[in-house]
Design a protein around this motif. Sequence first.
Motif, PDB file in Angstrom:
ATOM      1  N   ALA B 103       0.365  -1.076  -0.071  1.00 12.67           N
ATOM      2  CA  ALA B 103       0.343   0.068   0.261  1.00 12.67           C
ATOM      3  C   ALA B 103       1.311   1.241   0.108  1.00 12.67           C
ATOM      4  O   ALA B 103       0.322   2.058  -0.881  1.00 12.67           O
ATOM      5  CB  ALA B 103      -0.526  -0.303   1.362  1.00 12.67           C
ATOM      6  N   GLY B 106       3.279   1.592  -3.289  1.00 14.54           N
ATOM      7  CA  GLY B 106       3.388   1.363  -4.867  1.00 14.54           C
ATOM      8  C   GLY B 106       3.164  -0.111  -5.098  1.00 14.54           C
ATOM      9  O   GLY B 106       3.534  -0.169  -6.778  1.00 14.54           O
ATOM     10  N   SER B 108       1.135  -1.844  -4.867  1.00 17.63           N
ATOM     11  CA  SER B 108      -0.316  -2.139  -5.949  1.00 17.63           C
ATOM     12  C   SER B 108      -0.965  -1.103  -6.647  1.00 17.63           C
ATOM     13  O   SER B 108      -0.918   0.272  -6.321  1.00 17.63           O
ATOM     14  CB  SER B 108      -1.410  -2.109  -5.281  1.00 17.63           C
ATOM     15  N   GLN B 109      -1.030  -1.371  -7.888  1.00 18.32           N
ATOM     16  CA  GLN B 109      -2.155  -0.158  -8.391  1.00 18.32           C
ATOM     17  C   GLN B 109      -3.499  -0.342  -8.862  1.00 18.32           C
ATOM     18  O   GLN B 109      -4.027   0.233  -8.178  1.00 18.32           O
ATOM     19  CB  GLN B 109      -0.957   0.181 -10.068  1.00 18.32           C
ATOM     20  N   CYS B 110      -3.374  -1.046  -9.890  1.00 16.70           N
ATOM     21  CA  CYS B 110      -5.117  -1.587  -9.856  1.00 16.70           C
ATOM     22  C   CYS B 110      -5.598  -2.505  -9.192  1.00 16.70           C
ATOM     23  O   CYS B 110      -6.912  -2.439  -8.338  1.00 16.70           O
ATOM     24  CB  CYS B 110      -5.459  -1.664 -11.308  1.00 16.70           C
ATOM     25  N   GLY B 111      -4.187  -2.806  -8.480  1.00 18.39           N
ATOM     26  CA  GLY B 111      -4.849  -4.368  -7.095  1.00 18.39           C
ATOM     27  C   GLY B 111      -5.275  -5.362  -7.723  1.00 18.39           C
ATOM     28  O   GLY B 111      -5.971  -6.433  -7.133  1.00 18.39           O
ATOM     29  N   TYR B 112      -5.436  -5.519  -8.938  1.00 25.68           N
ATOM     30  CA  TYR B 112      -5.947  -7.153  -9.484  1.00 25.68           C
ATOM     31  C   TYR B 112      -5.002  -8.192  -9.513  1.00 25.68           C
ATOM     32  O   TYR B 112      -5.629  -9.096  -8.711  1.00 25.68           O
ATOM     33  CB  TYR B 112      -6.317  -6.911 -10.938  1.00 25.68           C
ATOM     34  N   THR B 114      -2.778  -8.051  -6.974  1.00 30.47           N
ATOM     35  CA  THR B 114      -2.233  -8.082  -5.666  1.00 30.47           C
ATOM     36  C   THR B 114      -2.955  -8.836  -4.512  1.00 30.47           C
ATOM     37  O   THR B 114      -1.612  -9.592  -4.067  1.00 30.47           O
ATOM     38  CB  THR B 114      -2.987  -6.769  -4.984  1.00 30.47           C
ATOM     39  N   CYS B 147       0.563  -3.508 -14.129  1.00 24.62           N
ATOM     40  CA  CYS B 147       0.562  -1.664 -14.246  1.00 24.62           C
ATOM     41  C   CYS B 147       1.758  -1.567 -13.345  1.00 24.62           C
ATOM     42  O   CYS B 147       2.246   0.005 -14.185  1.00 24.62           O
ATOM     43  CB  CYS B 147      -0.232  -2.329 -13.132  1.00 24.62           C
ATOM     44  N   THR B 148       2.635  -2.387 -12.840  1.00 23.85           N
ATOM     45  CA  THR B 148       3.753  -1.417 -11.681  1.00 23.85           C
ATOM     46  C   THR B 148       5.221  -1.716 -13.190  1.00 23.85           C
ATOM     47  O   THR B 148       5.967  -1.158 -12.262  1.00 23.85           O
ATOM     48  CB  THR B 148       3.631  -2.516 -10.388  1.00 23.85           C
TER      49      THR B 148
END
Lengths: 820, 172, 338
Positions: B103, B106, B108-112, B114, B147-148
């Motif tokens: 958290a 960064g 996690s971006q979109c979190g999917y 994660t 994302c990351t």
Amino acid sequence: MSAKRPLEVVGQPRRRVDSRAKVTGQTRFADDLSLPRMLHCKLLRSPHPHAIIEAIDVSRAAAYPGVHLVLTGKDFPVPFGIMPVSQDEYPLAPERVRYVGDSVAAVIARDEKTAEEALELISVTYRALPTISSPEEGLANPQPRIHDYGEQGNIHRNQSYEFGDVEAALATSDHVFEDVFFYEGDTHMALEQQASLASIDGDGKLTLASSAQNPHYLHRQLSAVLQLPASQIRVVAVQNGGGFGGKCDPAGHEMVVSKAALLLGRPVKICLTRQEVFYQHRGRHPVLMKFRTGVTKEGKLTAMHLQTLLDGGAYGSHGPASTFYTGVLTPVTYELPRFKFDACRVFTNKPACGPKRGHGTPQPRFGQEVQLDKIAEKLGLDPAEMRLNMVTKANSLTSNWLGIGSNGLAECIRQVVERSGWKDKHGKLPEGRGIGIAASTYMCGAGVSIYWNKMPHSGVQLLLDRSGQVTVFCGATEVGQGSDDVLASIVAEVLGIGTTQIRCVTGDTGITPIDLGSYSSRVTIMMGNAAMQAAGRVRDLITAAVIEPLETTPEQVVMSQGRVFAADDPNKGMSFVEAVVLAETKFGTLGTVGNYSPPKPPGKFKGSGVGPSPAYSFSACVVETEVDVATGMINIEKVWIAHDIGQSINPVHVRGQVIGGVYMGLGEALMEEQVFRRLPPKLSNALVHKIPSLLEYKTLTSADMPEVEVILIEEPDPNCPYGAKEAGQGPLLPVMPAVANAIWDAVGVRIDEVPITPDKVLRALKLKRAGKNPRVGPEYFPEVPYPEPVFVLPPNESGDGKESKKPERVAANRQTEVTS
Amino acid sequence: MSVGTVKEVQRRVHMTLQVNGEEIDVSFAPYKTLLEVLREDLGLTGTKHGCELGECGACAVLIDGEPLLSCLTLAVECAGRAIETIEGLAQGTQLHPLQEAFADLGGSQCGYCTPGAVMTAKALLDKEPSPTPQRIKEAMSGNICRCTGYQQIVESVERAAGCCRNAEREAT
Amino acid sequence: MMRLPWFKYCAPKSVAEAAHILAAEGRDAMLIAGGTDLLPNMKRRQQTPATLVSLREVPGLKDVVNGRGLTLGAGLTLNQVVNLPAVKDAYLALHQAAGQVASPHLRNMGTLGGNLCLDTRCLYYNQNEDWRRAIDFCMKCEGETCWVATSSKRCMAVSSTDTAPALIALGANVRLVSAAGEREIAVNDLYQNDGAEYLTRQPDEILTAVSLPDLAGWKSTYWKLRRRGSFDFPILGVAAAVRTAPDGTVLDARIVLGAVSSRPILTEAGGLLQGGKLSDEAIAAAGKKATSAAKPLDNTDLDLYWRKDVVSAFVGYALREIRGDDMSATRLRIMRQL
């Protein structure tokens, strides 16, 4: 009105407001939603790339136990499409399928498995048609037409613009370079597969919760397709598990479950399989490009004639805009006095292309930046210096009438040159090791809406009450990029509170003011400006309510760290909550709105609406690579990237966007490709997606990702909230050409197309060893029947921004140098 | 369920699963994978899916401490095995150091991705308290993140490893 | 969400019981161990067994017997194999091969026996049912034509196991048990060059164990070509095992190629090395010889001509590593393997 103070929230590294939900698994993505009595939908998709539907018999499927409804094309008489000029899609194909995967029927059943079993019972009679697999084929075969609209034959869009007399400028240039490049198509591959849940609320209205980047546009299209007033429909854009442009278009499956819910009065959900996500696509267009570029012997650009040919796939999608974007941003990075740009988009029997991160821009930027590298080589110039010497200026107009505001490109180039040790490395590393540079720019929001109107592009509403809670409403959509955090940060900054004190309600057409959506890198700028206005109005109310008890003037009121006080006597103050109580007492229930519309574009010619933006971000990238001369295998060692962000709202996440852009750029440079396979025509009519799976659509894993060093350049832009520009798309753009240029520096071969795979490198190395042109890439650019150009004089030739007659001139011929 | 001889296809099986330390009785169609049972029959939607074919890692959970893919695990084979999902990672409202780090940094971006990534990292740190960045990249190489660009995931795991080691030291 | 088809599930408690069920059910039954190969195939309807016979509760399949040589239960997961010191110390090629299968999660699930029996792969075959319907299916499943070689009389799907080339180079055997009895065959004899009928194992036989001979004096290695450092199946595997005299003279050598045919190929390149030293020239000659055995086609990742082109380089990496050259940087760069 209140006193100035240093920034407290903006620019601080912070846990974003939605992080906690994400790391605990509490974030609900669309497929995580479920409702009582929910039914499930599956789609029957065409096995034919191009065919007429002669008959559909759904009776057996409809009678299958557990099936509640079967829908076909006849249930959807109204077409749709994201752009008003390309309303060419149907939720279910009524009479013709145009690619393998086009949907023709839908089954709604008690569970997914039953629906899937019932699909097998639908029988469809197709009459196969000849297929078009490439733009060249589309140009050569005007019949049969994939669509009965468009320019002619299978040409969807065809256009030409000329800003100043380009041939005249080329004729007097010291050198003219001509190169052809190809950029293969690729797809977004958001990790979340699109899902949608439609339901009928207690009041009889329809709610659609969906993985959607642009709920507002979806709302309008749903209303049209369902023939239902928009006021009876609520679209909720659920948190998206990545978007990258792939969830921008309204999608057929969203219409299908909505219709089914309306007919059945029960919730209906669909979740696409990964293969279906590849079919939904709307990703990067494959683009063939030809550049004719004039330069002075000092290495300054004189003019450019750019021609592009786009493989559009089977539908219009954002195609009209994509076609423009394969050229319009080209003059924004370096001073380019004259510019001619021809572009043609052709329909093919493949899933439709559309907007992917960088929308239309990565392709020409790749060509332009690789060609510049070749020009520098030919002229004996340092590629970084050459670029630095011709960067565009802040507050200038380009030859095609785009207004540049702040411009940190020069500093970006200087930074990556410095940090990477460029001067000690370029041309000096041992064989097999190389370094390359490239630069780019991107818009901070499209200056014009997708449909014509004079209303705001973004609206924000704030609600405060005596408890001190602040709720901010905005139609902007969280697709993973952090838009909720930007929204909360800006409001928090204005009101002098923390982001954790704010509740964001976003992306819901039923309860939030309209924002056009998460596309064109517009959210921070447009939503941010609207939020600043709304929050500023609250701040003014609070200020007016506290000046009496604080015995001060509005100019002296400071809101900071949860307190409201007078600048000249900081001890005299109160908590934010107490201040809100005073404001509610004085003014009644508290609420404000803010909105934003971008400035009017400087160009006045038809088509000048694509490209203008309130601001442009800039990026420069250096890539260091290793290339194995025996195998052609490429190993990226490190990437340095400088991005002109204007002002970071949250540096942790700006950096994340930048590294994420580099990652996706490396994927496009090295491996990602959405490609198709046509079987031997004498045996089969098949034209299929070659690799619709996460295993075979190659993307970098953590094991493949090199180190990325990020440098953020902060030169605040006056058009942007706190000066903040975009980071979501721009940083991807320079990566691909920087990789290609690094490979040249490493082993002296030019790969003029992406992806740059080891087989291409080895092929070029073999050509080099044989004493031939060490280049792999497209060999020629076909004859395209571009129209006569719209001629516009550039600003520095006393143009007025309108179309004008091209001045007469004496024809001059000039030998073109082929750099490759 | 445990049968030595072949029966006819069953439409439904009843089992007790041990999920996040709790025994849960559940009834489901036997073709279902653990992923489907967690999400659809137990309402534990924290575990995600990106392909259902073992090609992305979004559905990773821990079974008897090992990170496995729930999309390729038959639910009927999960009786008696300890299943851990993202929902069980925090202690009450106290986030696990990995959750804190993802958290804050960064990761996690979109979190999917994660949940799958965090659970995979947990298994790593449970076995190897001080992994090198190279080792983290290798251990996380079965979790696609779109994302990351992974760098912030690796940084998050490193930070969390440090926090776990400190907590361990304080406890002893 | 992709769903599995309906199936009957049974979990026998012994190899004998499992063999009995297989004998009774015939080709409609399939064994499931890790499930990482079979379940995706079932979700895509490439394989639709009516009965799944699970080996999860069969005791003894994870046994490791370290005597003269080493016997590994076929039910060991690939990561369990990787983590066995006895494997790493004496059978490095197997350690390296098992350690590069798929992804970390899949190595926690997939078994040694499963990887040996891995279904052959092809971009015309490893697709969803509706995709395959769009090409009117293929010879390996429900169709007639082999689309990668339309005049071919046999299926050209590719052997994609990493551990088989390593085990062939190491001279390993497998034990096959059925209701009728049991037999032990060389791993090399487990395969035949037909993408559809790629195993000589009978449908009612259970692969229970892999036995490795005592290889004192041998060195071995495995090099894998794939696009990414994870997930991907090999598009070329090179396993090599060499026994040398104290002066470096090669006494025995086996070089095996994976993923360039429908079965792993024990090449003749090893024979070229016998009696000589592992000089650069000898290595180059072995590379050339091995290249001639490789028959890649356009049904996996990357360009097929290139895949043939680099066989020699990969054989070179393998033999130089065995010679004692420090290849760790190359290994990390190419395979992301430490």
